[in-house]
Write a protein that holds these residues in place. Structure first.
Motif, PDB file in Angstrom:
ATOM      1  N   UNK A 100       0.808  -1.223   0.000  1.00 56.07           N
ATOM      2  CA  UNK A 100       0.000   0.000   0.000  1.00 56.07           C
ATOM      3  C   UNK A 100       0.840   1.270   0.000  1.00 56.07           C
ATOM      4  N   UNK A 101       2.047   1.195   0.611  1.00 56.73           N
ATOM      5  CA  UNK A 101       2.863   2.416   0.707  1.00 56.73           C
ATOM      6  C   UNK A 101       3.367   2.873  -0.665  1.00 56.73           C
ATOM      7  N   UNK A 102       3.379   1.992  -1.660  1.00 52.05           N
ATOM      8  CA  UNK A 102       3.888   2.390  -2.980  1.00 52.05           C
ATOM      9  C   UNK A 102       3.047   3.510  -3.582  1.00 52.05           C
ATOM     10  N   UNK A 103       1.730   3.408  -3.430  1.00 56.55           N
ATOM     11  CA  UNK A 103       0.825   4.414  -3.990  1.00 56.55           C
ATOM     12  C   UNK A 103       1.160   5.796  -3.420  1.00 56.55           C
ATOM     13  N   UNK A 104       1.388   5.838  -2.111  1.00 59.90           N
ATOM     14  CA  UNK A 104       1.697   7.105  -1.449  1.00 59.90           C
ATOM     15  C   UNK A 104       3.014   7.680  -1.959  1.00 59.90           C
ATOM     16  N   UNK A 105       4.008   6.806  -2.156  1.00 60.32           N
ATOM     17  CA  UNK A 105       5.316   7.273  -2.664  1.00 60.32           C
ATOM     18  C   UNK A 105       5.153   7.875  -4.048  1.00 60.32           C
ATOM     19  N   UNK A 141      -5.394  -5.401 -11.996  1.00 67.27           N
ATOM     20  CA  UNK A 141      -6.343  -4.859 -11.015  1.00 67.27           C
ATOM     21  C   UNK A 141      -5.664  -3.787 -10.159  1.00 67.27           C
ATOM     22  N   UNK A 142      -4.429  -4.071  -9.740  1.00 69.62           N
ATOM     23  CA  UNK A 142      -3.685  -3.094  -8.928  1.00 69.62           C
ATOM     24  C   UNK A 142      -3.376  -1.851  -9.761  1.00 69.62           C
ATOM     25  N   UNK A 143      -2.990  -2.076 -11.035  1.00 69.55           N
ATOM     26  CA  UNK A 143      -2.666  -0.934 -11.913  1.00 69.55           C
ATOM     27  C   UNK A 143      -3.899  -0.058 -12.124  1.00 69.55           C
TER      28      UNK A 143
END
Ligand SMILES: C[S@@+](CC[C@H](N)C(=O)[O-])C[C@H]1O[C@@H](n2cnc3c(N)ncnc32)[C@H](O)[C@@H]1O
Length: 217
Positions: A100-105, A141-143
């Motif tokens: 989840x932290x990747x989106x924030x980065x 789905x994540x993309x």
């Protein structure tokens, strides 16, 4: 030789000669020719960017006023070594899009969002068709969920996927979020691969979605 996997095919050799990190560059160039998804000065997010062929194409198309942010499980070797340019407008992170932290980065690097979200993410292929299709769809789905968070209204989305029930379901789910959504097989894909790309253009941001859907529906 025909029908057999040949790692060093003509696009592999061409990529070496032209200073691209891999033959995948020609897939993005083919998509660009058809859909014009990369614009000068634009902001591009490249999910699954290693070894960097798409970063190069995107970096060159958006130019010095643009920005390309990539992320992959693996670190990219300095792109300026390729001899095509200095790629000062490209930033590559090491990270896992399942975290989840990747989106924030990614959001921190372009707080106003991106004009284009690309995903060439691929699971480690097992050769077991339904398993590979399932894992690939999970990454798409994540993309797509990343695009829902970070793609600007009117932006473009591209994602590689393998055929299967999950791909059909995702296609249905994504309809309505784009004015135009297509499945495309590329000439530059190896003949031995069943991959195709989902291409969505003119993204409809959630806050404008009801209005736009009724307008185009
Ligand atoms: C086919 S390669 C991408 C090639 C790239 N488009 C290029 O032009 O060089 C697929 C990449 O997806 C990455 N990948 C797979 N799962 C990922 C994940 N969960 N998060 C980030 N990257 C991932 C892999 O590490 C792999 O490098």
């Amino acid at each position: 030789m025909s029908g057999k996997y040949n790692r060093k095919d003509h696009l592999y050799t061409k990529a070496k000669e032209e200073g691209f990190r891999g033959r995948a560059s020609y897939k993005l160039l083919e998509l660009q020719k058809k859909y014009r998804i990369l614009r000068r000065g634009g902001r591009v997010l490249d999910l699954g960017c290693f070894p960097g062929g798409w970063l190069q194409v995107a970096g060159e198309k958006v130019g010095p006023q643009g920005l390309v942010v990539g992320i992959d499980l693996k670190a990219i070797e300095d792109l300026s070594n390729a001899g095509r340019g200095d790629y000062q407008n490209v930033v590559a992170l090491v990270g896992d899009m399942r975290d989840e932290c990747s989106l924030q980065r990614l959001r921190e690097l372009s707080p106003d969002g991106f004009d284009t979200v690309l995903s060439d993410m691929s699971p480690a292929l097992s050769g077991i068709r339904f398993r590979d299709a399932f894992l690939s769809a999970e990454l798409v789905g994540i993309a797509f969920s990343t695009a829902q968070q970070l793609l600007k209204n009117g932006g473009s989305f591209v994602a590689k996927i393998f055929p299967g029930e999950e791909a059909d379901e995702l296609f249905q789910e994504m309809k309505g979020w784009f004015v135009r959504l297509e499945r495309v097989e590329l000439g530059s894909t190896r003949k031995t691969s069943s991959e195709f790309y989902l291409v969505g253009t003119s993204f409809i941001r959630p806050n404008t979605q009801g209005e736009e859907i009724s307008r185009i529906g």
